[in-house]
Design a protein around this motif. Structure first.
Motif, PDB file in Angstrom:
ATOM      1  N   ILE A 260     -12.911 -68.027  23.462  1.00  0.00           N
ATOM      2  CA  ILE A 260     -12.265 -67.090  24.396  1.00  0.00           C
ATOM      3  C   ILE A 260     -11.579 -66.033  23.541  1.00  0.00           C
ATOM      4  CG2 ILE A 260     -10.532 -66.822  26.211  1.00  0.00           C
ATOM      5  CD1 ILE A 260     -10.984 -69.774  26.933  1.00  0.00           C
ATOM      6  N   VAL A 261     -12.018 -64.781  23.712  1.00  0.00           N
ATOM      7  CA  VAL A 261     -11.452 -63.704  22.897  1.00  0.00           C
ATOM      8  C   VAL A 261     -10.565 -62.846  23.812  1.00  0.00           C
ATOM      9  CG1 VAL A 261     -11.964 -61.876  21.242  1.00  0.00           C
ATOM     10  CG2 VAL A 261     -13.595 -63.755  21.532  1.00  0.00           C
ATOM     11  N   LEU A 262      -9.265 -62.921  23.574  1.00  0.00           N
ATOM     12  CA  LEU A 262      -8.280 -62.210  24.407  1.00  0.00           C
ATOM     13  C   LEU A 262      -8.197 -60.738  23.980  1.00  0.00           C
ATOM     14  CD1 LEU A 262      -5.524 -64.994  24.415  1.00  0.00           C
ATOM     15  CD2 LEU A 262      -7.185 -64.479  26.225  1.00  0.00           C
ATOM     16  N   PRO A 263      -7.655 -59.873  24.858  1.00  0.00           N
ATOM     17  CA  PRO A 263      -7.664 -58.433  24.538  1.00  0.00           C
ATOM     18  C   PRO A 263      -6.883 -58.069  23.277  1.00  0.00           C
ATOM     19  CG  PRO A 263      -6.585 -58.860  26.670  1.00  0.00           C
ATOM     20  CD  PRO A 263      -7.170 -60.143  26.221  1.00  0.00           C
ATOM     21  N   ASP A 264      -5.894 -58.884  22.888  1.00  0.00           N
ATOM     22  CA  ASP A 264      -5.120 -58.521  21.683  1.00  0.00           C
ATOM     23  C   ASP A 264      -5.630 -59.238  20.434  1.00  0.00           C
ATOM     24  OD1 ASP A 264      -4.313 -61.094  22.293  1.00  0.00           O
ATOM     25  OD2 ASP A 264      -2.246 -60.775  21.659  1.00  0.00           O
ATOM     26  N   ALA A 265      -6.840 -59.813  20.506  1.00  0.00           N
ATOM     27  CA  ALA A 265      -7.360 -60.564  19.345  1.00  0.00           C
ATOM     28  C   ALA A 265      -7.585 -59.641  18.153  1.00  0.00           C
ATOM     29  CB  ALA A 265      -8.670 -61.241  19.725  1.00  0.00           C
ATOM     30  N   ASP A 266      -7.425 -60.165  16.960  1.00  0.00           N
ATOM     31  CA  ASP A 266      -7.833 -59.458  15.744  1.00  0.00           C
ATOM     32  C   ASP A 266      -9.369 -59.505  15.743  1.00  0.00           C
ATOM     33  OD1 ASP A 266      -8.822 -59.028  13.186  1.00  0.00           O
ATOM     34  OD2 ASP A 266      -7.034 -59.846  12.204  1.00  0.00           O
ATOM     35  N   LEU A 267      -9.971 -58.369  16.018  1.00  0.00           N
ATOM     36  CA  LEU A 267     -11.406 -58.352  16.307  1.00  0.00           C
ATOM     37  C   LEU A 267     -12.267 -58.729  15.098  1.00  0.00           C
ATOM     38  CD1 LEU A 267     -12.383 -57.956  19.089  1.00  0.00           C
ATOM     39  CD2 LEU A 267     -12.927 -55.591  18.587  1.00  0.00           C
ATOM     40  N   ASP A 268     -11.860 -58.248  13.916  1.00  0.00           N
ATOM     41  CA  ASP A 268     -12.641 -58.599  12.718  1.00  0.00           C
ATOM     42  C   ASP A 268     -12.619 -60.101  12.476  1.00  0.00           C
ATOM     43  OD1 ASP A 268     -13.588 -56.116  12.112  1.00  0.00           O
ATOM     44  OD2 ASP A 268     -11.841 -55.574  10.885  1.00  0.00           O
ATOM     45  N   LEU A 269     -11.437 -60.668  12.637  1.00  0.00           N
ATOM     46  CA  LEU A 269     -11.304 -62.117  12.452  1.00  0.00           C
ATOM     47  C   LEU A 269     -12.148 -62.862  13.491  1.00  0.00           C
ATOM     48  CD1 LEU A 269      -9.592 -64.516  11.090  1.00  0.00           C
ATOM     49  CD2 LEU A 269      -8.199 -64.342  13.135  1.00  0.00           C
ATOM     50  N   LYS A 394     -12.259 -60.754  33.194  1.00  0.00           N
ATOM     51  CA  LYS A 394     -11.125 -59.873  33.497  1.00  0.00           C
ATOM     52  C   LYS A 394      -9.855 -60.727  33.516  1.00  0.00           C
ATOM     53  CE  LYS A 394      -9.915 -56.748  37.351  1.00  0.00           C
ATOM     54  NZ  LYS A 394     -10.007 -55.415  36.760  1.00  0.00           N
ATOM     55  N   ASP A 395      -9.995 -61.898  34.183  1.00  0.00           N
ATOM     56  CA  ASP A 395      -8.860 -62.785  34.386  1.00  0.00           C
ATOM     57  C   ASP A 395      -9.150 -64.087  33.628  1.00  0.00           C
ATOM     58  OD1 ASP A 395      -7.047 -64.604  35.394  1.00  0.00           O
ATOM     59  OD2 ASP A 395      -7.061 -63.698  37.407  1.00  0.00           O
ATOM     60  N   ILE A 396      -8.170 -64.578  32.897  1.00  0.00           N
ATOM     61  CA  ILE A 396      -8.355 -65.788  32.082  1.00  0.00           C
ATOM     62  C   ILE A 396      -8.773 -66.998  32.938  1.00  0.00           C
ATOM     63  CG2 ILE A 396      -5.879 -66.405  32.147  1.00  0.00           C
ATOM     64  CD1 ILE A 396      -8.257 -66.932  29.173  1.00  0.00           C
ATOM     65  N   GLU A 397      -8.435 -66.920  34.256  1.00  0.00           N
ATOM     66  CA  GLU A 397      -8.827 -68.017  35.143  1.00  0.00           C
ATOM     67  C   GLU A 397     -10.355 -68.220  35.159  1.00  0.00           C
ATOM     68  OE1 GLU A 397      -6.985 -70.311  36.751  1.00  0.00           O
ATOM     69  OE2 GLU A 397      -5.311 -69.380  35.678  1.00  0.00           O
TER      70      GLU A 397
END
Ligand code: G3H
Length: 482
Positions: A260-269, A394-397
């Motif tokens: 699960i990749v959240l919007p504030d994830a460090d994208l390169d990582l 869109k929603d984590i649910e």
């Protein structure tokens, strides 16, 4: 080095790695042969294990802890001398690249030493006297009986031994059936088994499950079924046992671990970890990431970077430097992955990377598929190979609901940075799976950590510590003060 041909009786073992044969034609490489057992010889093997256990009176189950440890130490010392040959066979038989093959061998040796140390501690802790309510108890921990062990082709050494070694050290006798691919690599270790353990304690059956394993289960003489592989085989074998309630199970089964990749994830990582998570050993790992959920705000950028990185991965023979993608050991796998890709594309997905789906006789280049519909087979099935479904949310649910509805519950990878968002999410995720990997891909090790799962993913727990308990039972002798 030159590939040594290991002889047995009559079943030929081929590598999917293609070389030129005596007639100058390219094709799968003949590596050697192993005995081709029938039902009668499988049952004779079982009898040897039962005789050595002898209803708990045999030499092995009654042997002193120090002596059993000495046998195990002798075995591992001899095993280490066969490293080069076993590593070479890992590369040829299952196509695992050189660093991962070396890691599989070394990790197994470490697992044996850790098991020995943990066993010493367990013996110190469990062999003791207690007194409660006027009853004295001399508590011990003892074996369960005769164990049938079966490991998978993706870790034919390590995961077979992750079952075999704890079962043995606890005093059980064992019949083990090597995986179909990764069978020959046990040959260099047979002498070490013969030299280290009393007769009948470790027994190998070769052949197809329904020919050799099913008749063994039918006798009702197996006390523990220890299998890492697919549920279909595990259920089929359990069903053969005449008294299923008596059968102990130690099972490591399928999984469909999501990232699960959240919007504030460090994208390169996240991209980096998803590359190794989805594609190390071509995705042929129960712990592999098998579906990626990426937040809709970042999915376009994620796909761009991820697809480019996938296309940069090098395909080649397992011993070539820098190779991550290698020939697939199962001849039917490229065709199966092709079906999954075509089905997903028919249902609306696009192949995001240029090389995705390029196919040869023994390989298919990983396809990154987006957006994958939930009625696509690649979303439903455990692909166990190089194809990566990506979905946006869109929603984590949305991913949470999918995980709650899934038949599996092994691990998840969660990518994000805001601890206020992550903390409650982690609390939910640990109740859906058994391991939450924060900003990292899913994996089983280090092997001291519990390896297990919820729902259809596992029965019992494997870690050095837990496995010793899974293959034994607490017993005690009680007496009253007179
Ligand atoms: O196939 C499942 C294996 O247990 C995966 O182990 O995470 O060490 O590759 P791994």
């Amino acid at each position: 080095g030159e590939l040594k041909k290991w002889g047995g009786d009559h079943a030929e073992v081929y590598s999917s790695i293609r070389t030129r044969n005596d007639r100058g034609e390219y094709g799968p490489t003949l590596l050697g042969t192993v005995p081709n057992m029938d039902e009668t010889s499988a049952l004779e093997t079982l009898d040897a294990a039962c005789k050595a256990y002898d209803r708990g009176q045999g030499l092995w189950p009654t042997m002193k802890v120090v002596d059993r440890i000495a046998c195990m130490e002798k075995f591992v010392a001899q095993m280490k001398s066969q490293r080069e040959e076993v590593v070479r066979l890992l590369m040829w038989e299952i196509g695992k690249n050189l660093p991962d093959s070396q890691k599989e061998f070394d990790r197994t040796v470490e697992y044996i030493y850790d098991t020995i140390e943990d066993y010493k501690q367990l013996d110190r802790d469990s062999a003791r006297f207690e007194k409660h309510g006027g009853v004295n108890a001399h508590i011990r921990r003892g074996p369960l009986g005769v164990v049938l062990c079966m490991g998978p082709y993706n870790y034919p050494l390590n995961e077979t031994f992750a079952l075999l070694i704890p079962a043995l050290i606890m005093g059980n006798t064992v019949v083990f059936k090597p995986a179909k691919h990764g069978v020959l690599l046990l040959s260099p270790l047979l002498e070490a088994f013969r030299n280290s353990f009393p007769e009948g304690v470790v027994n190998i059956v070769y052949g197809r499950g329904r020919v050799v394993a099913a008749p063994i289960m039918k006798t009702g003489k197996i006390d523990v079924l220890a299998l890492i592989g697919n549920s279909k085989s595990a259920i089929a074998l359990q069903d053969q046992h005449p008294n299923k309630n008596r059968l102990r199970l130690v099972l490591g089964l399928e999984a469909k671990n999501p990232a699960i990749v959240l919007p504030d994830a460090d994208l390169d990582l996240a991209v980096n970890e998803c590359i190794s998570g989805t594609l190390s050993f071509n995705g042929q790992r129960c712990t592999a990431l098998k579906v990626l959920y990426v937040h809709e705000d970042i999915v376009e950028e994620f796909n761009k970077r991820f697809a480019q990185r996938v296309d940069e991965l090098k395909f080649g023979n397992p011993w070539e430097p820098g190779v991550m993608l290698t020939p697939l050991p199962e001849p039917g796998k490229p065709g199966y992955i092709r079906e999954l890709i075509d089905d997903a594309v028919r249902k609306g997905a696009k192949i995001m990377n240029k090389k995705g789906g390029e196919q040869t006789e023994n390989y298919i280049f990983p396809a990154v598929l987006y957006p994958v519909s939930k009625d696509a087979r690649v979303y439903e099935e455990e692909q166990f190979g190089p194809v990566i479904p990506v979905l946006s949310f869109k929603d984590i649910e949305e991913p949470l609901n999918d995980m709650a509805e899934s038949n599996y519950g092994q691990q998840v990878s969660l990518f994000g940075q805001n601890i206020k968002t992550l903390a409650p999410l982690i609390d939910t995720l640990v109740n859906l799976v058994c391991r939450v990997n924060l900003n990292s891909s899913c994996q089983r090790g280090p092997d001291v950590y519990p390896f297990t799962g919820r729902k259809d993913s596992a029965v019992s727990t494997l870690s050095v510590h837990d496995a010793l308990r899974s293959f034994s039972v607490r017993t005690f002798v009680a007496s009253k003060d007179n």
